[in-house]
Design an enzyme around this catalytic site. Structure first.
Site, PDB file in Angstrom:
ATOM      1  N   LYS A 197       0.884  -1.174   0.000  1.00  0.00           N
ATOM      2  CA  LYS A 197       0.000   0.000   0.000  1.00  0.00           C
ATOM      3  C   LYS A 197       0.918   1.219   0.000  1.00  0.00           C
ATOM      4  O   LYS A 197       1.450   1.604   1.041  1.00  0.00           O
ATOM      5  CB  LYS A 197      -0.881  -0.031   1.248  1.00  0.00           C
ATOM      6  CG  LYS A 197      -2.253   0.608   1.077  1.00  0.00           C
ATOM      7  CD  LYS A 197      -2.231   2.069   0.702  1.00  0.00           C
ATOM      8  CE  LYS A 197      -1.966   2.972   1.884  1.00  0.00           C
ATOM      9  NZ  LYS A 197      -1.763   4.373   1.474  1.00  0.00           N
ATOM     10  N   GLU A 273       8.664   1.014  11.639  1.00  0.00           N
ATOM     11  CA  GLU A 273       9.742   2.016  11.594  1.00  0.00           C
ATOM     12  C   GLU A 273       9.025   3.366  11.651  1.00  0.00           C
ATOM     13  O   GLU A 273       8.369   3.756  10.688  1.00  0.00           O
ATOM     14  CB  GLU A 273      10.540   1.823  10.301  1.00  0.00           C
ATOM     15  CG  GLU A 273      11.977   2.250  10.416  1.00  0.00           C
ATOM     16  CD  GLU A 273      12.168   3.695  10.051  1.00  0.00           C
ATOM     17  OE1 GLU A 273      11.952   4.557  10.942  1.00  0.00           O
ATOM     18  OE2 GLU A 273      12.506   3.976   8.908  1.00  0.00           O
ATOM     19  N   CYS A 307      12.924  10.439   8.559  1.00  0.00           N
ATOM     20  CA  CYS A 307      12.581   9.995   9.920  1.00  0.00           C
ATOM     21  C   CYS A 307      13.750  10.196  10.886  1.00  0.00           C
ATOM     22  O   CYS A 307      13.555  10.479  12.052  1.00  0.00           O
ATOM     23  CB  CYS A 307      12.111   8.556   9.918  1.00  0.00           C
ATOM     24  SG  CYS A 307      13.249   7.453   9.081  1.00  0.00           S
ATOM     25  N   GLU A 406       7.837  15.387  16.198  1.00  0.00           N
ATOM     26  CA  GLU A 406       8.454  15.261  14.875  1.00  0.00           C
ATOM     27  C   GLU A 406       7.752  16.217  13.914  1.00  0.00           C
ATOM     28  O   GLU A 406       6.539  16.137  13.723  1.00  0.00           O
ATOM     29  CB  GLU A 406       8.303  13.829  14.372  1.00  0.00           C
ATOM     30  CG  GLU A 406       8.965  13.633  13.031  1.00  0.00           C
ATOM     31  CD  GLU A 406       8.907  12.195  12.549  1.00  0.00           C
ATOM     32  OE1 GLU A 406       7.811  11.621  12.529  1.00  0.00           O
ATOM     33  OE2 GLU A 406       9.962  11.664  12.180  1.00  0.00           O
TER      34      GLU A 406
END
Ligand code: ADP
Length: 502
Positions: A197, A273, A307, A406
């Site tokens: 996906k 992750e 990330c 973040e």
């Protein structure tokens, strides 16, 4: 900070042809319409307009893809030898390499990233990773062992490593081609089949990859790609009772949803992750010529949409002004523009929604008393496209959202520190734990600190050194499990202990 570069760009004929082709789901090596017949627009980061339309797949399409993957897993793929599986993977690596420039252009167009970084990083790393994991297909093995407590008589025991089954791969938008490869390459090496996906914000490279998968000789159903929204197609994959594992990269919030879905359905295995808020720590004795540009690149590369971006900078007090000045100078010199312009060093963010998010974090920072040194939420807002200026804040406190959360944009918070022994708890003051970077010439200090930092990757006197042979993943809420390396491929296997009474 220089102005928006705006050279007229001509795309490769192959990319122009790809953009003209109607986009379809990829199931059983065939391009098919979604059951609903619906499509959705995908945004052009450079203009904020529409770049293309992709199929809006949903639960029905996910189910068809999972059935295809299951049939391939029980059938043709399983029957193939590891060498035959590896051959398909090596072939795919060759094909990606042959079409490298096409992929670089597609990634730059779709994500907004600079063409130079797509050429230097995204595509070659992907090719290398496919070859690395193709090698693993023939090198996985179990073990034999002696029982420690045999219940009388003689026994022979061995442990087999078997593929976990059908794997759902849910992909983020920052490195679409590389990220999908991080998941499907080790899964295929282990003998699994996959349903992908892609991220709805940037699915095009995944759809171009689908065309090469058929060409590389993978049997139907081994790799299936269903584009669509996270909350429909993604959630359906995470809930599906016949998916054995989900390998996910994305936000911590969605990672938690996937974990819940796995628990509610069939206790799928998970590799997650997730996000990060990684510290860069610079001591007075560091090689500043190396440390300063590296600390800047750590946050501004890929416009901060990484990330493991080094989004918190801690500098020993005596060097703070000098380092800050150097990072500001680096930011000022960055040439901002559309990703496809070869002179661009900082491209737009992937979507206008992402831009709004980043600007809103900066507004929150200003409201809570942080001091803006360069950039900020008002710069570049009169130009079309999803541009955000490289931005640096000081005078921050640990409670501020720009320090804690973040941001996934080119936004750095910089803070001085006094006591070298106290920096580890400060750097660890986050619910993330993906990466950390240390600059010092004192090797004892470097290794002592590396051991104290709660992070899955620690870089000393360097940043962002990734290698397919090095495990990558997070401590704490940055995830679970590891990608890359032997651990990364073994994560797609189950252990089976077989015991024989002789
Ligand atoms: P980002 O914040 O970087 O956009 P997300 O975590 O929202 O990251 O998205 C990463 C991937 O997860 C995308 O492919 C997205 O479609 C998918 N996703 C989003 N929500 C869900 C969900 N509820 N279940 C499964 N996948 C999802």
């Amino acid at each position: 900070m220089s102005t928006i570069a705006n050279q007229p760009i001509s795309l490769l004929p192959e990319v122009q042809a790809f953009l003209k082709r109607p986009k379809r789901l990829f199931i059983n090596n065939a391009f098919v319409e979604p059951a609903s017949g619906k499509t959705m627009p995908t945004e052009d980061p450079a203009t904020g307009g529409v770049l293309d339309h992709i199929p809006a797949g949903d639960a029905t399409d996910i189910d068809a893809a999972v059935r295809a993957a299951r049939a391939a897993f029980e059938g043709e793929w399983r029957a193939m030898s590891p060498t035959q599986r590896a051959a398909c993977m090596f072939k795919l690596a060759d094909l990606i390499e042959q079409h490298a420039e096409e992929f670089a252009e597609i990634e730059s167009l779709d994500v907004g990233k600079t063409i130079t970084s797509a050429r230097a990083i995204d595509v070659p790393f992907t090719v290398f990773l496919w070859r690395y994991y193709a090698g693993w297909a023939t090198k996985l093995y179990g073990k034999t062992l002696d029982l420690s407590l045999p219940p009388g008589g003689a026994f022979f025991s061995y442990v087999r490593r078997e593929p976990v089954g059908v794997v759902g791969c849910i992909i983020p938008w920052n490195y679409p081609l590389a990220q999908v490869s991080f998941k499907i390459a080790p899964a295929l090496a282990a003998g699994c089949t996959t349903v992908v996906k892609p991220a709805e914000q940037a699915s095009l490279a995944n759809l171009r990859l689908a065309e090469l998968i058929a060409e590389a000789g993978f049997p139907p159903g081994v790799v299936n790609i269903v584009t669509g929204l996270g909350e429909s197609a993604g959630a359906a994959l995470a809930e599906h009772p016949d998916v054995n594992k989900i390998s996910f990269t994305g936000s911590t919030a969605v990672g938690k949803l996937i974990m819940q879905a796995a628990g509610r359905s069939n206790l799928k295995r998970l590799t997650l992750e997730l996000g990060g808020k990684s510290p860069t720590i610079i001591f007075d004795d560091a090689d500043m010529a190396e440390a300063i540009p590296t600390a800047a690149a750590a946050i501004f590369n890929n416009s901060g949409q990484v990330c493991n971006a080094g989004s918190r900078l801690y500098v020993q007090r005596r060097s703070f002004d000098r380092v800050l000045e150097g990072v500001v100078e680096y930011a000022q010199k960055l040439r901002i523009g559309i990703g496809l312009d070869e002179s661009t060093q900082l491209g737009p963010l992937v979507t206008s929604e992402q831009k709004r998010r980043v600007l809103s974090y900066m507004d929150q920072g200003l409201r809570s008393g942080a001091k803006l040194v360069i950039g900020g939420p008002d710069v570049l807002q009169d130009v079309p496209g999803n541009f955000v200026a490289p931005s640096i804040f000081t005078n921050t406190t640990p409670e501020m959202s720009i320090v804690r959360e973040e941001i996934f944009g080119p936004v750095l918070v910089a803070m001085p520190f006094d006591d070298p022994d106290e920096i580890a708890p400060v750097a660890n003051q986050t619910h993330y734990g993906l990466a950390a970077t240390i600059f010092t010439r004192d090797i004892s200090r470097a290794h002592t600190l590396a051991a104290r930092l709660n992070a899955g990757a620690v870089w000393i006197n360097c940043f962002g050194v990734f290698d397919p042979n090095l495990p990558f993943g997070g401590f704490k809420q940055s995830g679970m499990g590891r990608e890359f390396s032997q651990e990364g491929v073994e994560a797609f296997t189950e252990l089976k202990a077989v015991t024989v009474k002789l």
